[in-house]
Design a protein around this motif. Sequence first.
Motif, mmCIF file in Angstrom:
data_model
loop_
_atom_site.group_PDB
_atom_site.id
_atom_site.type_symbol
_atom_site.label_atom_id
_atom_site.label_comp_id
_atom_site.label_asym_id
_atom_site.label_seq_id
_atom_site.Cartn_x
_atom_site.Cartn_y
_atom_site.Cartn_z
ATOM 1 N N GLN A 1 -9.839 -2.035 1.165
ATOM 2 C CA GLN A 1 -9.889 -2.584 2.150
ATOM 3 C C GLN A 1 -8.377 -2.965 3.315
ATOM 4 O O GLN A 1 -8.381 -2.701 4.181
ATOM 5 N N GLU A 2 -8.007 -3.105 2.175
ATOM 6 C CA GLU A 2 -6.415 -3.427 3.064
ATOM 7 C C GLU A 2 -6.235 -1.626 3.437
ATOM 8 O O GLU A 2 -5.055 -1.509 4.919
ATOM 9 N N HIS A 3 -6.196 -0.506 2.608
ATOM 10 C CA HIS A 3 -5.671 0.795 3.074
ATOM 11 C C HIS A 3 -6.526 0.661 4.081
ATOM 12 O O HIS A 3 -6.473 1.743 5.453
ATOM 13 N N TYR A 4 -7.993 0.647 4.477
ATOM 14 C CA TYR A 4 -9.110 1.061 5.617
ATOM 15 C C TYR A 4 -8.018 0.010 6.725
ATOM 16 O O TYR A 4 -8.050 0.998 7.986
ATOM 17 N N ILE A 5 -7.017 -1.361 6.087
ATOM 18 C CA ILE A 5 -6.804 -1.861 7.387
ATOM 19 C C ILE A 5 -6.048 -0.613 8.628
ATOM 20 O O ILE A 5 -5.148 -0.643 9.083
ATOM 21 N N ASN A 6 -5.207 -0.496 6.932
ATOM 22 C CA ASN A 6 -3.649 -0.228 7.433
ATOM 23 C C ASN A 6 -3.939 1.425 7.918
ATOM 24 O O ASN A 6 -3.282 1.976 8.912
ATOM 25 N N TYR A 7 -4.870 2.731 8.680
ATOM 26 C CA TYR A 7 -5.419 3.578 7.869
ATOM 27 C C TYR A 7 -5.971 3.445 10.005
ATOM 28 O O TYR A 7 -5.722 4.237 10.449
ATOM 29 N N ILE B 1 -1.118 -13.847 -7.424
ATOM 30 C CA ILE B 1 -0.790 -12.410 -7.164
ATOM 31 C C ILE B 1 -0.819 -11.914 -5.502
ATOM 32 O O ILE B 1 -1.365 -11.840 -4.834
ATOM 33 N N ILE B 2 0.283 -10.098 -5.393
ATOM 34 C CA ILE B 2 0.736 -9.796 -4.123
ATOM 35 C C ILE B 2 0.183 -8.176 -4.459
ATOM 36 O O ILE B 2 0.216 -8.093 -5.567
ATOM 37 N N SER B 3 -0.610 -8.019 -3.535
ATOM 38 C CA SER B 3 -1.019 -6.807 -3.651
ATOM 39 C C SER B 3 -0.178 -6.034 -2.639
ATOM 40 O O SER B 3 0.331 -6.722 -1.585
ATOM 41 N N ILE B 4 0.240 -4.631 -2.839
ATOM 42 C CA ILE B 4 1.531 -3.609 -1.998
ATOM 43 C C ILE B 4 0.297 -2.524 -1.496
ATOM 44 O O ILE B 4 -0.775 -1.670 -2.683
ATOM 45 N N ALA B 5 0.016 -2.044 -0.306
ATOM 46 C CA ALA B 5 -0.646 -0.990 0.018
ATOM 47 C C ALA B 5 -0.352 -0.194 0.664
ATOM 48 O O ALA B 5 0.628 -0.543 2.043
ATOM 49 N N SER B 6 -0.123 1.416 0.893
ATOM 50 C CA SER B 6 0.079 1.994 1.999
ATOM 51 C C SER B 6 -0.721 3.283 2.413
ATOM 52 O O SER B 6 -1.171 4.014 1.163
ATOM 53 N N ILE B 7 -0.554 4.070 3.059
ATOM 54 C CA ILE B 7 -0.914 5.128 3.334
ATOM 55 C C ILE B 7 -0.522 5.809 2.541
ATOM 56 O O ILE B 7 0.356 6.790 2.410
ATOM 57 N N SER B 8 -1.261 6.878 1.859
ATOM 58 C CA SER B 8 -1.059 7.877 0.639
ATOM 59 C C SER B 8 0.203 7.777 -0.293
ATOM 60 O O SER B 8 -0.212 8.425 -0.887
ATOM 61 N N TYR B 9 -0.529 6.232 -0.951
ATOM 62 C CA TYR B 9 0.283 6.014 -2.131
ATOM 63 C C TYR B 9 -1.273 5.242 -2.977
ATOM 64 O O TYR B 9 -1.858 3.776 -2.085
#
Length: 236
Positions: free
Chosen positions: A175-181, A67-75
């Motif tokens: 958690q991924e979003h937090y790291i990105n921020y 399973i691949i997850s994709i996270a980006s700020i404001s999405y």
Amino acid sequence: MKKTGLCFTIFCLITHFATAQNFSAVIKDSMTKEPVYFASITNLNNKKTVISNEKGMFSIAAKPGDIISIASISYTFDTLHINIKLLQQAGYVIYLHPLSKMLDEVTVRSHKSYSAYQLDSLHRRRDFFATTNDYTLPTVSNGNSGVGMGINIDHFFGLDKRKREAIQLFNQMEQEHYINYRFNPTFLKQYVTLPTNSLLLFMETYRPTYKWLRQHPHREDLVYYINDKLKLFLKK
């Protein structure tokens, strides 16, 4: 002999597809169709993360069943269940859905102390659980409609586990979003002078964990971390 040869061929094919290959794709904004760069792409099975480049392109090791997850700020986030067809498909495009930014005005006024991350998290939580339809997510679609979810919880888990697994998946992505921020290119460029490709490699190689960032909430902590890791990176 022919039967033995056929069995050997089938065995080789199974072994080939069971071994991690590279899944490559392009990430775009579902509304503007512009590339989404510096998004984090994580294989939830092997915990490896890569970052999309300025063209929104990425390549990550994966095998069928991952399973691949994709996270980006404001999405909102997206998830893909990797199969043989996806691994063989060229030019695959993933459309991320921008956050709608339509929380109740009362909520925003009541929480003026919220950070940008916290507000975005509220948007993602509302969008995620509003779209799950009692925690049922749409299946992976070739068209990538940009809804922001790409995995069917019902397909992988029983009815009694659906709610718990949906929440667990959401929390993983948060958690991924937090790291990105915290660990984002805008912040890094204040302390790191590297070409874009080298910056991407640095971010992938020394991406801090969610646990470490929560244990080190101050800006100075992250600055020291970046300086220490930059010394190691430049030695290589």
